[in-house]
Motif scaffolding. Sequence first.
Motif, short mmCIF file in Angstrom:
data_model
loop_
_atom_site.label_atom_id
_atom_site.label_comp_id
_atom_site.label_asym_id
_atom_site.label_seq_id
_atom_site.Cartn_x
_atom_site.Cartn_y
_atom_site.Cartn_z
N LEU A 191 2.60 -20.38 5.92
CA LEU A 191 1.84 -21.30 5.09
C LEU A 191 1.08 -22.26 6.00
CD1 LEU A 191 1.46 -21.90 2.04
CD2 LEU A 191 3.48 -23.36 2.16
N ILE A 192 -0.25 -22.30 5.84
CA ILE A 192 -1.12 -23.06 6.76
C ILE A 192 -1.85 -24.14 5.97
CG2 ILE A 192 -3.07 -22.89 8.35
CD1 ILE A 192 -2.29 -19.82 8.56
N ASP A 193 -1.80 -25.38 6.48
CA ASP A 193 -2.45 -26.47 5.74
C ASP A 193 -2.79 -27.61 6.71
OD1 ASP A 193 -2.71 -27.32 2.61
OD2 ASP A 193 -2.38 -29.08 3.87
N PRO A 194 -3.93 -28.31 6.49
CA PRO A 194 -4.30 -29.42 7.37
C PRO A 194 -3.42 -30.65 7.22
CG PRO A 194 -5.89 -29.18 5.59
CD PRO A 194 -5.00 -27.99 5.53
N ASN A 195 -2.71 -30.78 6.09
CA ASN A 195 -1.82 -31.92 5.90
C ASN A 195 -0.52 -31.72 6.66
OD1 ASN A 195 -3.32 -33.65 3.93
ND2 ASN A 195 -3.21 -31.80 2.68
N GLN A 196 0.21 -32.81 6.86
CA GLN A 196 1.45 -32.75 7.62
C GLN A 196 2.64 -32.29 6.79
OE1 GLN A 196 1.67 -33.14 10.88
NE2 GLN A 196 -0.51 -33.63 11.06
N LEU A 197 2.48 -32.26 5.45
CA LEU A 197 3.54 -31.83 4.56
C LEU A 197 2.96 -30.97 3.45
CD1 LEU A 197 5.56 -35.16 4.20
CD2 LEU A 197 6.41 -33.06 5.28
N PRO B 150 0.81 -1.22 0.00
CA PRO B 150 0.00 0.00 0.00
C PRO B 150 0.84 1.27 0.00
CG PRO B 150 -0.01 -1.03 2.16
CD PRO B 150 0.64 -2.01 1.24
N ASP B 151 2.00 1.21 0.63
CA ASP B 151 2.88 2.38 0.68
C ASP B 151 4.24 2.07 0.08
OD1 ASP B 151 0.94 3.92 2.21
OD2 ASP B 151 1.46 2.62 3.89
N LEU B 152 4.23 1.11 -0.85
CA LEU B 152 5.48 0.63 -1.45
C LEU B 152 6.46 0.16 -0.40
CD1 LEU B 152 5.99 3.23 -4.34
CD2 LEU B 152 4.96 0.96 -4.46
N GLN B 153 5.92 -0.38 0.71
CA GLN B 153 6.78 -0.88 1.78
C GLN B 153 7.52 -2.11 1.29
OE1 GLN B 153 3.45 -1.45 4.40
NE2 GLN B 153 3.63 -3.67 4.30
N ALA B 154 8.65 -2.39 1.93
CA ALA B 154 9.51 -3.47 1.46
C ALA B 154 8.96 -4.84 1.81
CB ALA B 154 10.91 -3.30 2.05
N SER B 155 8.20 -4.93 2.90
CA SER B 155 7.79 -6.26 3.35
C SER B 155 6.42 -6.21 4.01
CB SER B 155 8.82 -6.82 4.35
OG SER B 155 8.41 -8.06 4.85
N ALA B 156 5.67 -7.28 3.82
CA ALA B 156 4.39 -7.45 4.50
C ALA B 156 4.35 -8.85 5.08
CB ALA B 156 3.24 -7.24 3.51
N ARG B 157 3.49 -9.03 6.08
CA ARG B 157 3.27 -10.36 6.65
C ARG B 157 2.09 -10.99 5.90
NH1 ARG B 157 2.40 -8.04 12.58
NH2 ARG B 157 1.24 -6.61 11.22
N VAL B 158 2.35 -12.14 5.29
CA VAL B 158 1.34 -12.79 4.47
C VAL B 158 1.06 -14.18 5.02
CG1 VAL B 158 0.66 -13.48 2.15
CG2 VAL B 158 2.26 -11.57 2.46
N VAL C 71 -0.35 -13.62 13.06
CA VAL C 71 -0.73 -12.25 12.76
C VAL C 71 -0.20 -11.89 11.38
CG1 VAL C 71 -0.55 -9.83 13.45
CG2 VAL C 71 -0.76 -11.62 15.19
N ALA C 72 -1.06 -11.33 10.55
CA ALA C 72 -0.68 -11.02 9.16
C ALA C 72 -1.27 -9.69 8.74
CB ALA C 72 -1.17 -12.13 8.24
N ASP C 73 -0.68 -9.15 7.68
CA ASP C 73 -1.25 -7.95 7.05
C ASP C 73 -2.22 -8.34 5.94
OD1 ASP C 73 0.49 -6.01 8.47
OD2 ASP C 73 2.08 -7.04 7.35
N VAL C 74 -1.95 -9.49 5.30
CA VAL C 74 -2.77 -9.96 4.18
C VAL C 74 -2.95 -11.46 4.34
CG1 VAL C 74 -2.94 -10.19 1.67
CG2 VAL C 74 -1.83 -8.17 2.65
N VAL C 75 -4.17 -11.93 4.04
CA VAL C 75 -4.45 -13.37 4.07
C VAL C 75 -4.90 -13.80 2.67
CG1 VAL C 75 -5.79 -15.24 5.12
CG2 VAL C 75 -5.15 -13.23 6.49
N LEU C 76 -4.25 -14.82 2.15
CA LEU C 76 -4.55 -15.34 0.82
C LEU C 76 -5.07 -16.76 0.95
CD1 LEU C 76 -4.32 -15.17 -2.33
CD2 LEU C 76 -2.03 -16.15 -2.07
N SER C 77 -6.21 -17.04 0.35
CA SER C 77 -6.74 -18.40 0.31
C SER C 77 -6.30 -19.05 -0.99
CB SER C 77 -8.26 -18.39 0.40
OG SER C 77 -8.76 -19.71 0.28
#
Length: 392
Positions: free
Chosen positions: A174-180, A141-149, A232-238
Amino acid sequence: MKPIIIIGAGMAAYSLAREVRKLDKSAELLIITADDGGFYSKPMLSNAFAQKKVAAQLISQSSAQMAEQIGADIMTKTRVNAIDTARKVVDTSNGAFEYRQLVLAVGAQPIRLNLVGDASDRVLSVNHIDDYATFRAKLLPDLQASARVAILGAGLIGCEFADDLAAHGHTVTLIDPNQLPLAALAPQALCEGLHAALTARGINLRLGTTASSIDHADGAIKITLSNGEVVVADVVLSAVGLRPDLALAQVAQLTTGRGIMVDSHGRTSAADVYALGDCAEYRVDREGRTSPLPYIAPILTAARAIAKTLTGDDTEIDLKHSPVIVKTPSYPLALIPPPPHTVAAGRWETELDGATTICRFFDAQGVMVGFGVAPQEAKIRQALMAALGTSA
């Protein structure tokens, strides 16, 4: 003469239009699309950040340029309301149009998770170039170098986005119900290799758990996981997968399963109506098994065959094996997943060749019907392709 109407303007639609035009210089072609009709490659969406590309840079040709190139009328920003297959009429927000033949190339839609929490509506999906533009704007949003995704889903698309975003300097979970990661697609040995590579890249893996709620928290987004952890994140992607878009097909009373059911020529249950690409469910073997095929190679193969049939040369779609290339530069993979009906009785065998891991899948009769290799390179991939169908 009534036109061939193609609904959609993605790779499937444009590939078909090009193939038709090669075979028939005079056929009337009408492409109807709800977006602006610009041509881009959808697989590029998941690795565009590391290349520092904005959405406009991914569009190689505008709709006007495509119309001139393939000799078609392209009707943009037009919604299709209904299809009357008896009268051969497509009803749109810009009027009704008769067709000689009709092709549905409407793609797939992101699977929407049933999420709770007061920030659940802030979860994004990227399945279109407009989605990518929105996602990029949220990240920078502000051309920041990094975000938490935070990425929900560690399948093919989730892993590609995670690797790409981490390479661009973002902090990725990275969040997933599988173990790998990639567990539904790849053999365990390759999943373990990918896990190690993504971890080395600095990606936080939260596996064996799911998001139970997504809430606002001091200007950020708090994801509470089913195991009690909080991210905690700035953006969440499904990125939990896609589902063939059946809306128009069902309104037109076409036969549908997981996708729009087509025969070996791409025909649907209605006369002179075809389906192509991510929305279609193809016959994949001689036993009549069917499946959606959400990859590039089947789209191109089907487009060539359907174009021949549309122009008078009745041609079966000859679906051949083609490896899935996973765009994870930290651990590049190539895969041909085994047919689902072979998995329960078959087995994976793993070979280490220096730094390369090669996995072969053998069915119950001992015939090689799938493989995976990482890091993948053309020579090994081609040798494995040649070995498909041979006995152990």
